[in-house]
Design an enzyme around this catalytic site. Structure first.
Site, mmCIF file in Angstrom:
data_model
loop_
_atom_site.group_PDB
_atom_site.id
_atom_site.type_symbol
_atom_site.label_atom_id
_atom_site.label_comp_id
_atom_site.label_asym_id
_atom_site.label_seq_id
_atom_site.Cartn_x
_atom_site.Cartn_y
_atom_site.Cartn_z
ATOM 1 N N GLY A 99 22.988 77.264 15.412
ATOM 2 C CA GLY A 99 23.522 76.986 14.278
ATOM 3 C C GLY A 99 22.850 75.971 13.376
ATOM 4 N N GLU A 125 29.122 76.762 23.784
ATOM 5 C CA GLU A 125 30.290 76.374 23.216
ATOM 6 C C GLU A 125 31.372 76.235 24.168
ATOM 7 O OE1 GLU A 125 29.876 78.897 19.890
ATOM 8 O OE2 GLU A 125 28.107 77.676 19.285
ATOM 9 N N ASN A 151 26.704 87.568 18.272
ATOM 10 C CA ASN A 151 27.964 86.975 18.694
ATOM 11 C C ASN A 151 28.671 86.560 17.498
ATOM 12 O OD1 ASN A 151 29.741 85.305 19.732
ATOM 13 N ND2 ASN A 151 28.144 83.774 20.506
ATOM 14 N N TRP A 152 29.833 87.017 17.050
ATOM 15 C CA TRP A 152 30.519 86.585 15.937
ATOM 16 C C TRP A 152 31.348 85.476 16.152
ATOM 17 C CZ3 TRP A 152 33.444 91.649 13.808
ATOM 18 C CH2 TRP A 152 32.308 92.593 13.520
ATOM 19 N N GLY A 200 24.103 84.495 16.215
ATOM 20 C CA GLY A 200 25.126 84.062 15.993
ATOM 21 C C GLY A 200 25.510 84.332 14.435
ATOM 22 N N GLY A 201 25.088 83.237 13.534
ATOM 23 C CA GLY A 201 25.130 83.438 12.011
ATOM 24 C C GLY A 201 24.812 84.632 11.392
ATOM 25 N N GLU A 221 19.594 79.961 25.427
ATOM 26 C CA GLU A 221 20.046 79.414 24.041
ATOM 27 C C GLU A 221 19.904 77.948 23.934
ATOM 28 O OE1 GLU A 221 22.871 82.527 22.050
ATOM 29 O OE2 GLU A 221 23.839 81.136 22.877
ATOM 30 N N SER A 272 19.496 80.543 16.129
ATOM 31 C CA SER A 272 18.978 80.613 14.868
ATOM 32 C C SER A 272 17.806 81.578 14.730
ATOM 33 C CB SER A 272 17.981 79.220 14.270
ATOM 34 O OG SER A 272 19.112 78.317 14.182
#
Ligand code: 13P
Length: 249
Positions: free
Chosen positions: A172, A96, A9-10, A233-234, A166, A212
């Site tokens: 994050g 989010e 997921n960018w 994510g990251g 999640e 994470s």
């Protein structure tokens, strides 16, 4: 045996030009059939990403959509626009979206219903805040998220839904749920699906963990019996994503 699905997921990162660059670094290393790999990119990057990914097994997704077909919904995109641009997956109900953009369970249910009717493959997110984790009421909360999302979803549609667990406190933050904590909730979600449908849906539906995930913890997390891959994510914005996809080697 469920095939693992590893999605990046960018979020709101990468311009179309940066998309070209990142995909050129990741494409050959992430092009596998052992697991399903999905790049979930900003909507404006889909066309570029589609061109760059041609000839590979990597699938494309978007991070959101609106449940109406067309019309006066400024700023939104429809399921058909996504499909026509070459993406097949869509994330629904990311924390989010729920938190910042105030999407509630009713809206998320409408999106899940529409995604299936339109032929998109949804990745439905759920997960609790740190407060609910500490109060030990996270299971009730997640159960409600799942039950309301699946309202009106057929058995076959349920099998074609990916669920991503999640926990918000792990997103994050660098604070991953332990593999036992992640497994506990993924198994719990699978049981809920079993009660809503039957053993066949329960055994076929894929449930990811997200929060994470990195090259160092992927193997342990994805080795758990009820964790069928990850929503990353990251680490999906770096070459590290290729190591996560190839977590077995
Ligand atoms: P991080 O991997 O950056 O924690 O993000 C997880 C996530 O929200 C994926 O959807």
């Amino acid at each position: 045996m469920r095939k693992k699905i590893i999605a990046g997921n960018w979020k709101m990162n990468m311009t179309p030009s940066e998309t070209k660059e990142l995909i050129s670094k990741l494409k050959s290393k992430c092009d596998t059939n052992d697991v399903d790999v999905v790049f979930v990119v900003p909507s404006i990057d889909v066309t570029t990403a589609y061109e760059c990914l041609k000839g590979s097994n990597i699938k494309l997704g978007t991070q959101n959509f609106y449940f109406e077909d067309k019309g006066a919904f400024t700023g939104e995109i429809s399921a058909n626009m996504i499909l026509d641009a070459g993406a097949t997956y869509v994330i629904i109900g990311h924390s989010e979206r729920r938190g910042i953009f105030k999407e509630d369970n009713a809206m998320i249910n409408k999106k899940l219903v529409k995604a299936h009717k339109a032929g998109l493959l949804p990745i439905l997110c759920c997960g609790e805040s740190i407060e609910l984790r500490e109060k030990n009421t996270y299971k009730e909360f997640i159960s409600e998220q799942i039950k309301s999302a699946f309202n009106g979803i057929s058995e076959n549609e349920a099998k074609n839904t990916v669920i991503a667990y999640e926990p918000i406190w792990a997103i994050g933050t660098g604070k991953t749920a332990t593999s036992d904590q992640a497994e506990e909730v993924c198994a719990f979600i699978r049981d809920i699906i079993g009660t809503l449908y039957n053993d066949s849906v329960k055994n076929e539906i894929r449930i990811q963990y997200g929060g994470s995930v990195n090259a160092g913890n992927a193997k342990e997390l994805f080795g758990k019996p009820d964790i069928d891959g990850g929503l990353v994510g990251g680490a999906s914005l770096k070459e590290e994503f290729a190591s996560i996809v190839n977590y077995k080697s």
